[in-house]
Structure formats: structure tokens, C-alpha cells
Design a protein around this motif. Structure first.
Motif, PDB file in Angstrom:
ATOM      1  N   VAL A  97      25.457  23.235  38.368  1.00  0.00           N
ATOM      2  CA  VAL A  97      24.351  21.949  39.482  1.00  0.00           C
ATOM      3  C   VAL A  97      26.301  21.666  40.077  1.00  0.00           C
ATOM      4  O   VAL A  97      26.996  21.216  39.216  1.00  0.00           O
ATOM      5  CB  VAL A  97      23.412  21.305  39.089  1.00  0.00           C
ATOM      6  CG1 VAL A  97      23.504  19.956  40.189  1.00  0.00           C
ATOM      7  CG2 VAL A  97      22.778  22.192  38.659  1.00  0.00           C
ATOM      8  N   GLN A 152      21.830  15.658  30.037  1.00  0.00           N
ATOM      9  CA  GLN A 152      21.373  16.536  31.326  1.00  0.00           C
ATOM     10  C   GLN A 152      20.673  15.720  32.305  1.00  0.00           C
ATOM     11  O   GLN A 152      21.918  16.105  33.645  1.00  0.00           O
ATOM     12  CB  GLN A 152      20.088  17.158  30.936  1.00  0.00           C
ATOM     13  CG  GLN A 152      20.857  18.628  29.399  1.00  0.00           C
ATOM     14  CD  GLN A 152      20.423  20.133  30.481  1.00  0.00           C
ATOM     15  OE1 GLN A 152      19.466  19.959  30.513  1.00  0.00           O
ATOM     16  NE2 GLN A 152      20.856  21.078  29.193  1.00  0.00           N
ATOM     17  N   LEU A 156      23.108  14.914  35.913  1.00  0.00           N
ATOM     18  CA  LEU A 156      23.369  15.590  37.221  1.00  0.00           C
ATOM     19  C   LEU A 156      23.309  14.062  38.067  1.00  0.00           C
ATOM     20  O   LEU A 156      23.983  14.565  39.376  1.00  0.00           O
ATOM     21  CB  LEU A 156      21.607  15.765  37.235  1.00  0.00           C
ATOM     22  CG  LEU A 156      20.968  17.139  36.674  1.00  0.00           C
ATOM     23  CD1 LEU A 156      19.722  17.010  36.766  1.00  0.00           C
ATOM     24  CD2 LEU A 156      21.803  18.509  36.910  1.00  0.00           C
ATOM     25  N   THR A 167      28.115  20.961  36.594  1.00  0.00           N
ATOM     26  CA  THR A 167      27.346  20.915  34.878  1.00  0.00           C
ATOM     27  C   THR A 167      26.103  22.133  34.861  1.00  0.00           C
ATOM     28  O   THR A 167      25.969  22.591  36.294  1.00  0.00           O
ATOM     29  CB  THR A 167      26.347  19.562  34.894  1.00  0.00           C
ATOM     30  OG1 THR A 167      25.847  19.162  33.022  1.00  0.00           O
ATOM     31  CG2 THR A 167      25.022  19.933  36.615  1.00  0.00           C
ATOM     32  N   TYR A 174      16.092  20.533  35.684  1.00  0.00           N
ATOM     33  CA  TYR A 174      16.346  20.547  37.303  1.00  0.00           C
ATOM     34  C   TYR A 174      15.456  19.762  37.899  1.00  0.00           C
ATOM     35  O   TYR A 174      15.301  19.306  39.340  1.00  0.00           O
ATOM     36  CB  TYR A 174      17.806  21.399  37.685  1.00  0.00           C
ATOM     37  CG  TYR A 174      18.140  21.476  39.141  1.00  0.00           C
ATOM     38  CD1 TYR A 174      19.270  20.577  39.356  1.00  0.00           C
ATOM     39  CD2 TYR A 174      17.137  22.417  39.954  1.00  0.00           C
ATOM     40  CE1 TYR A 174      19.096  20.032  40.583  1.00  0.00           C
ATOM     41  CE2 TYR A 174      17.545  22.118  41.428  1.00  0.00           C
ATOM     42  CZ  TYR A 174      19.148  21.148  41.538  1.00  0.00           C
ATOM     43  OH  TYR A 174      19.355  21.189  42.853  1.00  0.00           O
ATOM     44  N   ALA A 185      18.665  13.841  43.931  1.00  0.00           N
ATOM     45  CA  ALA A 185      18.690  15.435  43.920  1.00  0.00           C
ATOM     46  C   ALA A 185      18.475  15.768  45.642  1.00  0.00           C
ATOM     47  O   ALA A 185      19.737  17.157  45.746  1.00  0.00           O
ATOM     48  CB  ALA A 185      17.044  16.184  43.912  1.00  0.00           C
ATOM     49  N   LEU A 188      22.653  17.492  45.758  1.00  0.00           N
ATOM     50  CA  LEU A 188      22.775  18.818  44.168  1.00  0.00           C
ATOM     51  C   LEU A 188      22.506  19.855  44.691  1.00  0.00           C
ATOM     52  O   LEU A 188      21.512  19.860  45.845  1.00  0.00           O
ATOM     53  CB  LEU A 188      22.186  18.258  43.247  1.00  0.00           C
ATOM     54  CG  LEU A 188      22.871  16.764  42.691  1.00  0.00           C
ATOM     55  CD1 LEU A 188      21.277  16.709  41.194  1.00  0.00           C
ATOM     56  CD2 LEU A 188      24.117  17.480  41.965  1.00  0.00           C
TER      57      LEU A 188
END
Length: 268
Positions: A97, A152, A156, A167, A174, A185, A188
Motif C-alpha cells: 500500500v 498494521q 496504513l 507498507t 485493508y 483510506a 491510499l
């Protein structure tokens, strides 16, 4: 006292969904005669604990450390099939990502960047990206810097805010992040997808009574298939829970061996 937890997909925004899932399991287990299950989940358990304690009645553990640092400590009750992108049946994958506005178009473009990962014991966060990078690194350091962060979702956020270049996270992580934190999000995008491995299993401690193991496995199967629990499954993105013999948790170990054979045993 017996402990129950769901630490792998455990954003604060997900606590109600996780609690509903555990209530469904408890309800079905009680119908099977098991009445001593914990009333509530432990929301403080770490995704990568030091060990699977003997009083761990129900939890979810990454499949790679299940074969390494947790070998012999847990019994797999069932393997989830998620309705997230890049899952196929009882498998999942890691996703590289980056920020949506980043110029990179392939993993090879990440050479020299600042990479963050959650744990040296993580399959999707470390083992799977290491296998991908092993084909590109030529047995040499690939990234400019590599930092272990133990989260994690936190990684993000770091990438979204420009605090790290890239990452790799579990594709289910995700998907939950995108569902519950869409404002972050939207900054990303998925750059690439790793090879797949079996999904993160539901487990119990090896020391759990065999009759309780059997009841928990059957309760999981009921929650995964009965129409009465459809809304619970939707909250978890859960399509099914399959028997352990449907997957091979040695696959992540083979990826680790392959990376080492290519001269890239450590993500760097």
C-alpha cells in the motif's frame, strides 16, 4: 479463567461486530452443551502475543507463527473465508500500500523508500513482502529504511499521512480499514498483491478439553452457515468457516525458505 479474543481484526470501530460474532459462537456452543465460555472478549490482547497460553479458549492467530513461535501451542478450529478483495476461499494475501498520489507503479519502484511493517513474526506484514522483494533485491538491501511498528492499521495511517512511503498489510485488514476509516483510506491505494496463503485461523490452546474443541469447531460452522447469523457474518465480512484440512499452513514456511535461498532472509 478461560480467555477469548479476536485480536487480528480489532479496530475500535469493530468491537461491536466482534462482540456479536463471539455472542453467536457462545450461543451455538451452549446449545451443544458448553456453558462455561467467557462472557466477553478480551479486546486488549495483542495480535502477536508472546505465546498461546493454556487458558486461551478462542482466538485468531496468524498462520505463519502458528508453525514457528507458536508450534504445538494451538489447535486450529476453522479457517475463515472472507469477502474481501484478494481473498479466494480460505486464503488471503498481503497488499503493498502506498499513498494514492505516489508515483510508484510497481514494487520494483519502491527500491530505496521508507518501509514500515508490523512484526517480524507477521506473514502478511513481513514474510510475504519479503518473498516478493527477494526476487528483486539481488541478495542486497532493497529499502532505504525498514521500521517495525507492531500495528498494521497504524502503518496504513502512517502511509496515508505521509509519515512512511509504503507498507504491506493483510488484505482483510485493508478492507476493514477502508470500511471503517474511509477518510484516511481515500488517500491510499494498493500497489501490488503478494502470493496468497491460508487465511488467519480461529484457534484454541492445545490444552483445551477435546469435547470443548469439538463444540467450538461445530459452533463456528453453524455461525458460518445458518441464516440466523447472516448479519453477524456481514459485520465480519465472513463468507464461510472451513475445516483445517482444506488448507496447508506450511505454505508461509516455504515462502520463508525460498526468500532465504535467494539471499534475502531479512527484510531490509
Amino acid at each position: 479463567m478461560p480467555q477469548a479474543s479476536l485480536p487480528m481484526y480489532n479496530l475500535p470501530e469493530m468491537q461491536a461486530d466482534n462482540a456479536a460474532f463471539w455472542l453467536a459462537i457462545r450461543t451455538e456452543a451452549e446449545l451443544l452443551g458448553v456453558t462455561s465460555l467467557p462472557a466477553a472478549l478480551d479486546f486488549t490482547r495483542k495480535p502477536v502475543p508472546a505465546r498461546i497460553e493454556a487458558d486461551t479458549l478462542f482466538t485468531q492467530v496468524c498462520g505463519w507463527p502458528l508453525q514457528t513461535i507458536y508450534a504445538g501451542q494451538a489447535t486450529v478450529l476453522g479457517v475463515p473465508a472472507y469477502g474481501a478483495a484478494h481473498c479466494a476461499g480460505p486464503t488471503h494475501a498481503g497488499v503493498f500500500v502506498v499513498r494514492r498520489d505516489a508515483a510508484w507503479r510497481s514494487v520494483a519502484d519502491l527500491r530505496g523508500c521508507d518501509f514500515v511493517f508490523n512484526s517480524v513474526h507477521s506473514n502478511s506484514g513481513m514474510n510475504l513482502p519479503r518473498r516478493v522483494i527477494a526476487d528483486l533485491a539481488g541478495a542486497k538491501p532493497f529499502f532505504g529504511s525498514v521500521t517495525e511498528t507492531h500495528s498494521q492499521p497504524g502503518n496504513l495511517e502512517r502511509v496515508a499521512r505521509g509519515e512512511a512511503s509504503a507498507t504491506c498489510v493483510d488484505c482483510v485488514t485493508y478492507a476493514f480499514f477502508a470500511r471503517h476509516r474511509p477518510a484516511l483510506a481515500e488517500h491510499l491505494r494498493v500497489l501490488a498483491v503478494t502470493p496468497s496463503t491460508p487465511a488467519i485461523p480461529f484457534v484454541t490452546a492445545t490444552a483445551t478439553d477435546p469435547s470443548i474443541k469439538a463444540a467450538l469447531a461445530k459452533a463456528l460452522r453453524r455461525v458460518a452457515t445458518m441464516p440466523a447469523w447472516a448479519s453477524v457474518r456481514a459485520g465480519m465480512m465472513l463468507l464461510d468457516v472451513l475445516p483445517p484440512d482444506r488448507v496447508d499452513y506450511e505454505v508461509p514456511c516455504r515462502y520463508a525458505t525460498e526468500a532465504a535461498a535467494l539471499g534475502y532472509p531479512v527484510l531490509h
